[in-house]
Design an enzyme around this catalytic site. Structure first.
Site, PDB file in Angstrom:
ATOM      1  N   ARG A  46      82.811 -17.810 -23.051  1.00 48.11           N
ATOM      2  CA  ARG A  46      82.327 -16.428 -23.191  1.00 48.11           C
ATOM      3  C   ARG A  46      83.281 -15.655 -24.104  1.00 48.11           C
ATOM      4  O   ARG A  46      82.884 -14.828 -24.902  1.00 48.11           O
ATOM      5  CB  ARG A  46      82.201 -15.743 -21.817  1.00 48.11           C
ATOM      6  CG  ARG A  46      81.894 -14.256 -21.944  1.00 48.11           C
ATOM      7  CD  ARG A  46      81.359 -13.575 -20.698  1.00 48.11           C
ATOM      8  NE  ARG A  46      81.865 -14.074 -19.448  1.00 48.11           N
ATOM      9  CZ  ARG A  46      83.096 -13.857 -18.970  1.00 48.11           C
ATOM     10  NH1 ARG A  46      83.983 -13.162 -19.663  1.00 48.11           N
ATOM     11  NH2 ARG A  46      83.455 -14.361 -17.816  1.00 48.11           N
ATOM     12  N   TYR A  98      63.879   0.455 -35.739  1.00 49.10           N
ATOM     13  CA  TYR A  98      63.234  -0.576 -34.915  1.00 49.10           C
ATOM     14  C   TYR A  98      62.940  -0.022 -33.520  1.00 49.10           C
ATOM     15  O   TYR A  98      63.808   0.615 -32.911  1.00 49.10           O
ATOM     16  CB  TYR A  98      64.152  -1.812 -34.845  1.00 49.10           C
ATOM     17  CG  TYR A  98      63.663  -2.838 -33.851  1.00 49.10           C
ATOM     18  CD1 TYR A  98      62.357  -3.333 -33.917  1.00 49.10           C
ATOM     19  CD2 TYR A  98      64.485  -3.304 -32.830  1.00 49.10           C
ATOM     20  CE1 TYR A  98      61.892  -4.254 -32.987  1.00 49.10           C
ATOM     21  CE2 TYR A  98      64.032  -4.236 -31.907  1.00 49.10           C
ATOM     22  CZ  TYR A  98      62.733  -4.704 -32.003  1.00 49.10           C
ATOM     23  OH  TYR A  98      62.273  -5.609 -31.074  1.00 49.10           O
ATOM     24  N   ASP A 170      72.731  -0.483 -39.565  1.00 49.98           N
ATOM     25  CA  ASP A 170      71.949  -1.679 -39.252  1.00 49.98           C
ATOM     26  C   ASP A 170      71.483  -2.253 -40.582  1.00 49.98           C
ATOM     27  O   ASP A 170      70.623  -1.691 -41.255  1.00 49.98           O
ATOM     28  CB  ASP A 170      70.767  -1.287 -38.351  1.00 49.98           C
ATOM     29  CG  ASP A 170      69.924  -2.486 -37.933  1.00 49.98           C
ATOM     30  OD1 ASP A 170      69.946  -3.503 -38.646  1.00 49.98           O
ATOM     31  OD2 ASP A 170      69.230  -2.387 -36.895  1.00 49.98           O
ATOM     32  N   LYS A 195      66.999 -12.492 -38.030  1.00 53.70           N
ATOM     33  CA  LYS A 195      66.142 -12.296 -39.206  1.00 53.70           C
ATOM     34  C   LYS A 195      66.673 -13.082 -40.403  1.00 53.70           C
ATOM     35  O   LYS A 195      66.738 -14.278 -40.341  1.00 53.70           O
ATOM     36  CB  LYS A 195      66.027 -10.792 -39.496  1.00 53.70           C
ATOM     37  CG  LYS A 195      65.792  -9.945 -38.236  1.00 53.70           C
ATOM     38  CD  LYS A 195      64.475 -10.286 -37.576  1.00 53.70           C
ATOM     39  CE  LYS A 195      64.111  -9.292 -36.506  1.00 53.70           C
ATOM     40  NZ  LYS A 195      64.110  -9.784 -35.152  1.00 53.70           N
TER      41      LYS A 195
HETATM   42  O1  P1T Z   1      65.456  -8.871 -31.893  1.00 53.75           O
HETATM   43  P1  P1T Z   1      66.948  -8.705 -31.939  1.00 53.75           P
HETATM   44  O2  P1T Z   1      67.681  -9.873 -32.529  1.00 53.75           O
HETATM   45  O3  P1T Z   1      67.520  -8.241 -30.644  1.00 53.75           O
HETATM   46  O4  P1T Z   1      67.224  -7.517 -33.004  1.00 53.75           O
HETATM   47  C1  P1T Z   1      66.787  -6.203 -32.802  1.00 53.75           C
HETATM   48  C2  P1T Z   1      66.598  -5.518 -34.122  1.00 53.75           C
HETATM   49  C3  P1T Z   1      67.583  -4.633 -34.565  1.00 53.75           C
HETATM   50  N1  P1T Z   1      67.483  -4.004 -35.757  1.00 53.75           N
HETATM   51  C4  P1T Z   1      66.417  -4.197 -36.563  1.00 53.75           C
HETATM   52  C5  P1T Z   1      66.325  -3.463 -37.869  1.00 53.75           C
HETATM   53  C6  P1T Z   1      65.395  -5.066 -36.175  1.00 53.75           C
HETATM   54  O5  P1T Z   1      64.343  -5.231 -37.014  1.00 53.75           O
HETATM   55  C7  P1T Z   1      65.480  -5.739 -34.916  1.00 53.75           C
HETATM   56  C8  P1T Z   1      64.390  -6.627 -34.431  1.00 53.75           C
HETATM   57  N2  P1T Z   1      63.172  -6.413 -35.076  1.00 53.75           N
HETATM   58  C9  P1T Z   1      62.004  -7.074 -34.811  1.00 53.75           C
HETATM   59  C10 P1T Z   1      61.871  -7.998 -33.843  1.00 53.75           C
HETATM   60  C11 P1T Z   1      60.864  -6.678 -35.664  1.00 53.75           C
HETATM   61  O6  P1T Z   1      59.863  -7.415 -35.739  1.00 53.75           O
HETATM   62  O7  P1T Z   1      60.966  -5.630 -36.298  1.00 53.75           O
END
Ligand code: P1T
Length: 379
Positions: A46, A98, A170, A195
């Site tokens: 962890r 998001y 972000d 992503k």
């Molecule tokens: O899904 P996760 O890895 O927890 O990330 C969240 C997140 C944070 N910031 C941005 C700009 C994002 O696009 C996302 C996740 N977005 C999607 C799942 C989507 O389809 O837009």
């Protein structure tokens, strides 16, 4: 080292045991100690794991930062940033972001006494009127999800510094291939590594990168204390993904441009949101702070008809109707009912997330096939 070399070699060394070129997947929760505290730098996974550590060094390298931290998801990374705050603190955030970030801010952290102001930051000067003695964090997404607004990171950083407030960016949509927020003065850069960094739609992961040692230590304490860390297998996958980030991004941008231009001239389409258009309100800022315009394109059909938008996304065959973005394959989403459903209708419509909005994550397939697919779906 230049960016296209950093993606492959940044922060990496060959494995000390056998010279493995890729860091091995250290699938272990714990490490032998000869005497309490007598270990080789790793005690418990962890806290630290060699595969995760290799990835964290890569995160830091590609974002031109000193310290990288990996989290179990993008939201876990954002969660760690919010845990720097105390009850009574205030955050100023982009109003287009998001839906899951909005949900975390409003449904989890407001309950703990943190106040969020969601504002348009297309003119960064807007931010200053919301700053009070309680403001501790400015949260910026650029390009924003899903409206593709562009926020001037350097201007935000000047304001943040003037008022001694942290600026977090972000960088999920742009990736460090297109923009490096720390170089523009941000304190924290955050990614949903799920992503473009991972790039293959096979892993959920988050990342933070910072320059400041004290900030890195506070975040690393939270990372270990809260424990939302990724496992070694997922760390390996993202490390592998990053090695091709620059070539993938180049194609995402090329295909994105062709698709944006195709949609822009389509008689059934009302408006296309893509920062590469000279008519985009912040095109000049995009041109200055980004190397290219990315592979995300959003659009609304004429008449703003919910059913018609749903019909289009259902008809697509090469684009897959799915949440997420940034993988090699093209995806289409309907933000109002999918990724941004957690934002109340009145709120999301204020920023343009209307019922007919469709968001495309343009992949790296042959662009002719993508255009044909859109042609048959839109008609
Ligand atoms: O899904 P996760 O890895 O927890 O990330 C969240 C997140 C944070 N910031 C941005 C700009 C994002 O696009 C996302 C996740 N977005 C999607 C799942 C989507 O389809 O837009």
């Amino acid at each position: 080292m230049k960016f296209n070399t950093k993606t492959i070699h940044g922060g990496q060394g060959h494995d000390k045991a056998y010279g493995a070129v890729m860091p091995p997947i250290y699938q272990t929760s714990t490490y032998a100690q000869s005497t309490p505290g007598g270990h080789k730098g790793f005690e418990y996974s962890r806290t630290h794991n060699p595969t995760r550590q290799a990835l964290e060094k890569s995160f830091a390298s590609i974002e031109n930062g000193n310290y990288g931290l990996a989290f179990a998801s993008g939201l876990a990374a954002i969660d760690a940033v919010l845990k720097l705050l105390n009850p009574g603190d205030e955050v100023i955030s982009t109003n287009d972001l998001y839906g899951g970030s909005y949900r975390l801010f409003t449904k989890v952290y407001e309950k703990f006494g943190i106040k969020f102001h969601f504002i348009g930051m297309e003119n960064a000067g807007n931010i200053e009127q919301y700053i009070t003695a309680k403001t501790k964090l400015i949260w910026v997404e650029t390009p924003t999800n899903p409206m593709m607004n562009i926020i001037d990171i350097k201007a935000c950083s000047d304001i943040a510094k003037k008022h001694s407030v942290l600026l977090a960016v972000d960088n999920t949509f742009a990736t460090p291939y297109l923009q490096q927020p720390l170089d523009l003065g941000a304190d924290i850069v955050m990614h949903s590594a799920t992503k473009y960094l991972g790039g293959h739609s096979d892993v959920i992961m988050g990342a933070l990168v910072v320059n400041d040692k004290d900030l890195a230590e506070r975040l690393s304490f939270i990372q270990n204390a809260s424990g939302a860390v990724p496992g070694p297998q997922d760390s390996f996958l993202v490390l592998r993904g990053i090695k091709t980030l620059h070539v993938r991004m180049q194609r995402h941008c090329e295909n994105g441009e062709v698709i944006a231009n195709y949609l822009n001239g389509h008689p059934k389409i009302e408006k296309v949101y893509w920062p590469g258009f000279t008519s985009h309100p912040n095109h000049n800022i995009a041109k200055t702070q980004m190397k290219d315009f990315g592979g995300m394109v959003s659009f609304v059909t004429k008449g703003n008809n919910y059913d018609e938008a749903i019909k289009i996304v259902e008809k697509l065959k090469v684009f897959t109707l799915a949440e997420s973005l940034g993988g090699v394959e093209s995806l289409a989403g309907h933000p109002a009912s999918m990724t941004h459903a957690s934002i109340p209708k009145e709120e999301r419509e204020k920023t343009g997330v209307v019922d007919s909005l469709i968001r495309l994550s343009v992949g790296i397939e042959d662009v002719d096939d993508l255009i044909s697919d859109l042609k048959q779906a839109i008609g």
